[in-house]
Design a protein around this motif. Structure first.
Motif, PDB file in Angstrom:
ATOM      1  N   UNK A   1       7.785   6.239  18.131  1.00 42.88           N
ATOM      2  CA  UNK A   1       6.806   6.712  17.146  1.00 42.88           C
ATOM      3  C   UNK A   1       6.844   5.865  15.886  1.00 42.88           C
ATOM      4  N   UNK A   2       8.041   5.449  15.475  1.00 48.68           N
ATOM      5  CA  UNK A   2       8.148   4.617  14.276  1.00 48.68           C
ATOM      6  C   UNK A   2       7.457   3.273  14.468  1.00 48.68           C
ATOM      7  N   UNK A   3       7.632   2.667  15.636  1.00 52.42           N
ATOM      8  CA  UNK A   3       6.963   1.386  15.914  1.00 52.42           C
ATOM      9  C   UNK A   3       5.450   1.556  15.881  1.00 52.42           C
ATOM     10  N   UNK A   4       4.951   2.607  16.510  1.00 52.78           N
ATOM     11  CA  UNK A   4       3.511   2.840  16.550  1.00 52.78           C
ATOM     12  C   UNK A   4       2.974   3.143  15.156  1.00 52.78           C
ATOM     13  N   UNK A   5       3.680   3.974  14.396  1.00 58.22           N
ATOM     14  CA  UNK A   5       3.248   4.290  13.037  1.00 58.22           C
ATOM     15  C   UNK A   5       3.230   3.042  12.160  1.00 58.22           C
ATOM     16  N   UNK A   6       4.242   2.203  12.303  1.00 58.24           N
ATOM     17  CA  UNK A   6       4.300   0.970  11.519  1.00 58.24           C
ATOM     18  C   UNK A   6       3.148   0.040  11.879  1.00 58.24           C
ATOM     19  N   UNK A   7       2.799  -0.048  13.149  1.00 57.50           N
ATOM     20  CA  UNK A   7       1.668  -0.876  13.558  1.00 57.50           C
ATOM     21  C   UNK A   7       0.362  -0.329  13.003  1.00 57.50           C
TER      22      UNK A   7
ATOM     23  N   UNK B   1      -7.043  -3.920   7.300  1.00 60.77           N
ATOM     24  CA  UNK B   1      -8.446  -3.511   7.178  1.00 60.77           C
ATOM     25  C   UNK B   1      -8.836  -3.287   5.718  1.00 60.77           C
ATOM     26  N   UNK B   2      -7.941  -2.649   4.950  1.00 60.85           N
ATOM     27  CA  UNK B   2      -8.235  -2.443   3.528  1.00 60.85           C
ATOM     28  C   UNK B   2      -8.331  -3.776   2.785  1.00 60.85           C
ATOM     29  N   UNK B   3      -7.437  -4.711   3.123  1.00 58.03           N
ATOM     30  CA  UNK B   3      -7.494  -6.025   2.480  1.00 58.03           C
ATOM     31  C   UNK B   3      -8.783  -6.757   2.834  1.00 58.03           C
ATOM     32  N   UNK B   4      -9.220  -6.643   4.076  1.00 57.92           N
ATOM     33  CA  UNK B   4     -10.481  -7.279   4.482  1.00 57.92           C
ATOM     34  C   UNK B   4     -11.675  -6.659   3.754  1.00 57.92           C
TER      35      UNK B   4
ATOM     36  N   UNK C   1       0.188  -1.127   9.332  1.00 54.79           N
ATOM     37  CA  UNK C   1      -0.114  -2.543   9.121  1.00 54.79           C
ATOM     38  C   UNK C   1      -1.585  -2.826   9.377  1.00 54.79           C
ATOM     39  N   UNK C   2      -2.130  -2.237  10.423  1.00 53.94           N
ATOM     40  CA  UNK C   2      -3.546  -2.444  10.722  1.00 53.94           C
ATOM     41  C   UNK C   2      -4.433  -1.873   9.621  1.00 53.94           C
ATOM     42  N   UNK C   3      -4.075  -0.690   9.105  1.00 59.65           N
ATOM     43  CA  UNK C   3      -4.873  -0.120   8.020  1.00 59.65           C
ATOM     44  C   UNK C   3      -4.780  -0.974   6.761  1.00 59.65           C
TER      45      UNK C   3
END
Length: 329
Positions: free
Chosen positions: A282-288, A296-299, A291-293
């Motif tokens: 769950x930690x790996x998935x949450x971290x991914x 997306x916010x930076x873009x 990171x994706x969010x």
């Protein structure tokens, strides 16, 4: 207003301390319902008070340690008359969660468990390392007092350590994330309902059926971690561990016709694997996802900046500059 706030602060502290003590005592009574006997000593394979104590310190701060001590005292008095050994056990039960809190804070632990390093810290520092304090002191006191023979130190120390560590790994994550749990979107309610129904049907069958079918629980944990991250996976792991511990104490299902040692080994292996699977995956998935969010916010911010720059460059071309008028031919 100032006087009222001054009165409110001690009252809140007292209520928090009493609430921690009550939760600790309730967790202790629950842990005492599931006991296993190994080499003449009675141990709890999962000790919920350690998870409650560590989570309380991380959420409310170290000032609530008297609540942990009071809860531990109530549990000890329920088991044995007060004495020197009881005071030593009280110290061990209070010192281990405080040690876990200190180690986690030194490691930069975040209670939202949004990073893999936070889950690893909770497992190895808050669980495995800090609980060495309570198990070593408790087993040593029992040997010194004569309640256990000297040769039984390790047979008492290991189940005590694992039980305390499992309490941190299974109980603390649930308590840490519950205040931040949000209701799933309406489109995912069907999947959440399907997960709950599947767990309610599958886990009791697996933990009480004859034969080694405990591995069937792991796809369920992976499903919960992939789709519902920490809230779903930790609750599934806790539910599976609760039923497996009950089956082990009743010697039914996969624990039938096993010796005391093999029951303890099988149960601890299952609980540890379930806790680690739910936490780390769950930690790996949450971290991914985080990171994706962030990307997306930076873009989005970059697109907005480019739009403003483009609008600023094109605006002067549509109107005459100041000081210039129409010229005669």
């Amino acid at each position: 207003m100032v006087a009222r706030e001054d009165l409110r602060t001690p009252a809140v502290y007292v209520l928090q301390t009493l609430a921690v003590a009550a939760c600790y005592y309730a967790g202790g009574r629950l842990g005492l319902l599931y006991e296993l006997r190994v080499d003449g000593s009675v141990v709890s394979p999962v000790w919920p008070p350690t998870g409650i104590a560590v989570a309380s310190l991380l959420i409310l701060g170290p000032r609530v340690w008297p609540g942990i001590a009071l809860g531990a005292l109530l549990v000890i008095v329920h088991l044995t008359p007060p004495g020197p050994v009881s005071l030593g056990l009280l110290f061990a039960g209070t010192a281990a969660p405080l040690c876990a809190y200190w180690l986690l804070r030194r490691a930069g632990f975040r209670t939202d468990l949004g990073r893999l390093r936070d889950c690893l810290s909770l497992v190895f520092l808050g669980g495995f390392a800090a609980m060495l304090v309570s198990s070593t002191i408790a087993a040593g006191l029992l040997v010194v007092s004569g309640d256990l023979p000297a040769g039984s130190f390790w047979s008492a120390w290991l189940p005590w350590w694992v039980g305390d560590a499992m309490g941190v790994l299974l109980i603390a994550p649930v308590l840490l994330i519950l205040p931040r749990v949000r209701s799933p979107q309406w489109s995912r309610w069907r999947e959440a309902t399907a997960l709950v129904v599947t767990a309610a049907v599958l886990v009791p069958v697996v933990t009480h059926a004859q034969g080694s079918l405990l591995f069937v629980v792991y796809p369920l944990l992976i499903w919960a971690a992939l789709r519902f991250e920490l809230p779903g996976s930790t609750l599934c792991a806790l539910f599976a561990s609760f039923l497996a511990t009950g089956a082990a104490t009743e010697r039914t299902g996969p624990f039938d016709q096993l010796s005391d040692v093999y029951i303890m080994i099988t149960l601890h292996a299952f609980n540890a694997a379930a806790a680690l699977t739910s936490l780390l995956l769950s930690a790996v998935i949450t971290e991914q996802h985080n990171t994706r969010r962030s990307v997306e916010d930076a873009c989005k911010e970059l697109v907005e900046v480019l739009e403003h720059l483009t609008a600023g460059e094109s605006a002067p071309h549509g109107r005459p500059q100041r000081g210039e008028g129409p010229r005669a031919g």
